[in-house]
Design an enzyme around this catalytic site. Sequence first.
Site, short mmCIF file in Angstrom:
data_model
loop_
_atom_site.label_atom_id
_atom_site.label_comp_id
_atom_site.label_asym_id
_atom_site.label_seq_id
_atom_site.Cartn_x
_atom_site.Cartn_y
_atom_site.Cartn_z
N TYR A 110 0.85 -1.20 0.00
CA TYR A 110 0.00 0.00 0.00
C TYR A 110 0.89 1.25 0.00
CZ TYR A 110 -2.81 3.69 2.05
OH TYR A 110 -3.41 4.89 2.30
N ASP A 182 0.09 -7.99 5.87
CA ASP A 182 -1.07 -7.10 5.82
C ASP A 182 -2.18 -7.88 5.13
OD1 ASP A 182 -3.02 -5.25 5.05
OD2 ASP A 182 -1.58 -3.61 4.86
N LYS A 207 -11.35 -0.79 6.23
CA LYS A 207 -11.78 -1.36 4.95
C LYS A 207 -12.82 -2.47 5.17
CE LYS A 207 -8.81 1.41 3.03
NZ LYS A 207 -8.20 2.04 4.16
#
Length: 402
Positions: A110, A182, A207
Amino acid sequence: MEKAKMGTKSIWAGEKEQLAFGATQVPVVHSVSFGYEDMDEWYEVAIGHREGHIYGRNTNPTVQAFEEKVRVLENAEAATSFSTGMAAISNTLGTLLFPGDRIVSIKDTYGGTNKIFTEFLPKQQVEVALCDTGDHEALEEEIAKGCKVLYLESPTNPTVKITDIERMAKAGKAVGAVVIVDNTFATPINQQPLSLGVDLVIHSATKFLGGHADALGGVVCGRKALVEDIYHYREINGATLDPMAAYLLLRGMKTLKLRIDQQNRNAQEVAEYLQTFDLVEGVYYPGLPDHPHHDIAKKQMTGFGGMLSFSVKGGVDTVRDLLPRLQFANRAANLGSVETVVGPSRTTSHVECTPAERAAMGIPEGLIRYSAGIEDIEDLKADLAQAFESVTSKLENLSNPG
Ligand SMILES: Cc1ncc(COP(=O)(O)O)c(C=O)c1O
């Protein structure tokens, strides 16, 4: 509880311990501090010899319920939470890494995580080795040179590349590294990294876990001793999850299994459907048999997830034209919510990066990230069809004026 299935765990885990007055739902405890009439009891709680709460920066009952639900779903020894996903990542790395240490990771993490690797850790004299995502041999070579932390993200944001977690965890263990994954994109419904040999799992709870795009949060779970160290770092540094956000995340998580099952189905159908449009250049989704890591995904995931991305002919110009035509999609910098969300990577996941940095990460400027919501699939497909149709007819009119 540990033996229950995921749908049942999503609903019941972490709740009962925090109920009072016969309430059937976990209360939002806004109190910043927790008072004691008995000085000995207060002292016992303060030094951790007795269950209880002292001060909201350290622990809170609503926050604890959220942590427990994630812990049970990830089948972890312990879990601790944070104000955001980035706080979870930075506090974890802050706990584990010191000047002179080395971390190995992939190029496609990310955008915010990538910034920690490329901007902040080098300033703290931490050596960072980033490998091409999916190049398992290169990763093994870097890991074998020695590292304190091996940090993975799978699937990645936004091109949904897959890393073989079990294979890499083995390589990390061999050099004594703390292996972190992650798991934001997959969620514990689709992937359980701890069962593949990983030490710590991180989520941006903002999320899929929360699922309603109304609360920021992060969580780390895994080996107890490590989580306790990370909790200690967080309680002092103060990136605490707010009780109201914890409540919203907790409530959202009750439908996690239902939502993820539907998002898996929708993403698969949308990915297949997108391949039928002339304007689409490429579709990235691990559930497609031609995805380069489809076999690894099949091995380590029980569902391919709600995230996909696709690139369109004409790059940024087509993106600009196409996205506003979608009726059932938010154009926003988020993912994992019940609504479908679309956005170009250059304004969402990798807004922190320069075009050159994005290019180096294999992210075309015309790439669209698509987070499948839980809408009826017929409507999502019809919506895409009308958007592509109107862009195509506009292009045809431009090339055949009059
Ligand atoms: C995979 C992944 N990890 C971490 C984060 C950071 O989470 P937050 O925005 O909650 O800080 C994001 C945000 O998009 C993400 O997609």
